[in-house]
Design a protein around this motif. Sequence first.
Motif, PDB file in Angstrom:
ATOM      1  N   ASP A  37       0.829  -1.208   0.000  1.00 38.96           N
ATOM      2  CA  ASP A  37       0.000   0.000   0.000  1.00 38.96           C
ATOM      3  C   ASP A  37       0.863   1.258   0.000  1.00 38.96           C
ATOM      4  O   ASP A  37       0.565   2.227  -0.701  1.00 38.96           O
ATOM      5  N   ILE A  38       1.936   1.239   0.775  1.00 41.05           N
ATOM      6  CA  ILE A  38       2.860   2.378   0.780  1.00 41.05           C
ATOM      7  C   ILE A  38       3.487   2.531  -0.598  1.00 41.05           C
ATOM      8  O   ILE A  38       3.617   3.643  -1.113  1.00 41.05           O
ATOM      9  N   SER A  39       3.865   1.417  -1.204  1.00 39.71           N
ATOM     10  CA  SER A  39       4.494   1.467  -2.527  1.00 39.71           C
ATOM     11  C   SER A  39       3.573   2.122  -3.552  1.00 39.71           C
ATOM     12  O   SER A  39       4.034   2.870  -4.412  1.00 39.71           O
ATOM     13  N   VAL A  40       2.283   1.849  -3.467  1.00 36.30           N
ATOM     14  CA  VAL A  40       1.321   2.465  -4.390  1.00 36.30           C
ATOM     15  C   VAL A  40       1.308   3.980  -4.192  1.00 36.30           C
ATOM     16  O   VAL A  40       1.352   4.743  -5.168  1.00 36.30           O
ATOM     17  N   GLN A  41       1.267   4.422  -2.942  1.00 35.35           N
ATOM     18  CA  GLN A  41       1.260   5.858  -2.666  1.00 35.35           C
ATOM     19  C   GLN A  41       2.574   6.505  -3.110  1.00 35.35           C
ATOM     20  O   GLN A  41       2.576   7.605  -3.668  1.00 35.35           O
ATOM     21  N   LEU A 123       0.093  16.812  -4.100  1.00 32.21           N
ATOM     22  CA  LEU A 123       1.247  16.372  -3.337  1.00 32.21           C
ATOM     23  C   LEU A 123       0.912  16.327  -1.843  1.00 32.21           C
ATOM     24  O   LEU A 123       1.261  15.363  -1.155  1.00 32.21           O
ATOM     25  N   ALA A 124       0.244  17.334  -1.351  1.00 33.66           N
ATOM     26  CA  ALA A 124      -0.141  17.352   0.066  1.00 33.66           C
ATOM     27  C   ALA A 124      -1.070  16.180   0.385  1.00 33.66           C
ATOM     28  O   ALA A 124      -0.919  15.533   1.425  1.00 33.66           O
ATOM     29  N   ASP A 125      -2.003  15.898  -0.516  1.00 36.45           N
ATOM     30  CA  ASP A 125      -2.917  14.773  -0.322  1.00 36.45           C
ATOM     31  C   ASP A 125      -2.154  13.446  -0.292  1.00 36.45           C
ATOM     32  O   ASP A 125      -2.384  12.604   0.573  1.00 36.45           O
ATOM     33  N   ILE A 126      -1.226  13.276  -1.226  1.00 31.72           N
ATOM     34  CA  ILE A 126      -0.434  12.043  -1.271  1.00 31.72           C
ATOM     35  C   ILE A 126       0.437  11.924  -0.023  1.00 31.72           C
ATOM     36  O   ILE A 126       0.567  10.825   0.540  1.00 31.72           O
ATOM     37  N   GLU A 127       1.018  13.031   0.427  1.00 32.99           N
ATOM     38  CA  GLU A 127       1.848  12.996   1.645  1.00 32.99           C
ATOM     39  C   GLU A 127       1.023  12.530   2.842  1.00 32.99           C
ATOM     40  O   GLU A 127       1.501  11.751   3.669  1.00 32.99           O
ATOM     41  N   ASN A 128      -0.216  13.009   2.940  1.00 32.14           N
ATOM     42  CA  ASN A 128      -1.090  12.570   4.032  1.00 32.14           C
ATOM     43  C   ASN A 128      -1.400  11.077   3.929  1.00 32.14           C
ATOM     44  O   ASN A 128      -1.412  10.367   4.940  1.00 32.14           O
ATOM     45  N   LYS A 129      -1.646  10.608   2.713  1.00 33.35           N
ATOM     46  CA  LYS A 129      -1.922   9.179   2.523  1.00 33.35           C
ATOM     47  C   LYS A 129      -0.690   8.334   2.855  1.00 33.35           C
ATOM     48  O   LYS A 129      -0.809   7.260   3.450  1.00 33.35           O
ATOM     49  N   ILE A 130       0.488   8.816   2.472  1.00 29.22           N
ATOM     50  CA  ILE A 130       1.723   8.092   2.777  1.00 29.22           C
ATOM     51  C   ILE A 130       1.922   8.023   4.290  1.00 29.22           C
ATOM     52  O   ILE A 130       2.285   6.969   4.826  1.00 29.22           O
ATOM     53  N   SER A 131       1.684   9.120   4.975  1.00 28.86           N
ATOM     54  CA  SER A 131       1.831   9.127   6.430  1.00 28.86           C
ATOM     55  C   SER A 131       0.890   8.117   7.077  1.00 28.86           C
ATOM     56  O   SER A 131       1.288   7.380   7.979  1.00 28.86           O
TER      57      SER A 131
END
Length: 186
Positions: A37-41, A123-131
């Motif tokens: 899941d992290i790899s996808v993000q 980018l902010a949205d993806i950073e939140n998902k990665i976190s």
Amino acid sequence: MALLVFLGLAAAVGLWLVGVYNGLVTLRQRCRQAFSDISVQLKQRHDLVPNLVETVKGYATHERTTLEDVIRARNAAVAAAGPEAKGAAEGALTGALSRLIALSEAYPDLKANQNFQQLQSELADIENKISAARRFLNNTVAEYNATREGFPGFLIAQRLGFAPEAYFNLEPAEQKAIEAAPKVQF
């Protein structure tokens, strides 16, 4: 009668071992899924970075070093394998991206550019998902490792090849770089 008691006891121990084994397998699979899941993000983030860099290039042509740092960090992050290496590479990319985003303060036209704003929002949205995905992975790894090392897991985990899983952590120096305010110099 003694034979029946022995067979019953053997069956109970066998079922217990199967239960412990299946629990470890489930947790190990959950760890692998969380890392995927992290790899996808991260893939989405890596795909977004070149678009962001190209948008900034048009406005900040003399900021070549910052742009090259972002591309270098992105390429290192794409090539990294395993939680430790990915954590380190992603930390460097996060630091480089924060310096890139800081450029928007120095370039009002860039800051007002709708494409840049959209990319920055993505980018902010993806950073939140990665976190969130990192937290989930680290919680899952903690649960797996605790089960593996605790009783009764330790009795069979090592013998059956259940190795410890690694956390998705950043190196201390990279964590400081991420937490530091970006510096813009001309």
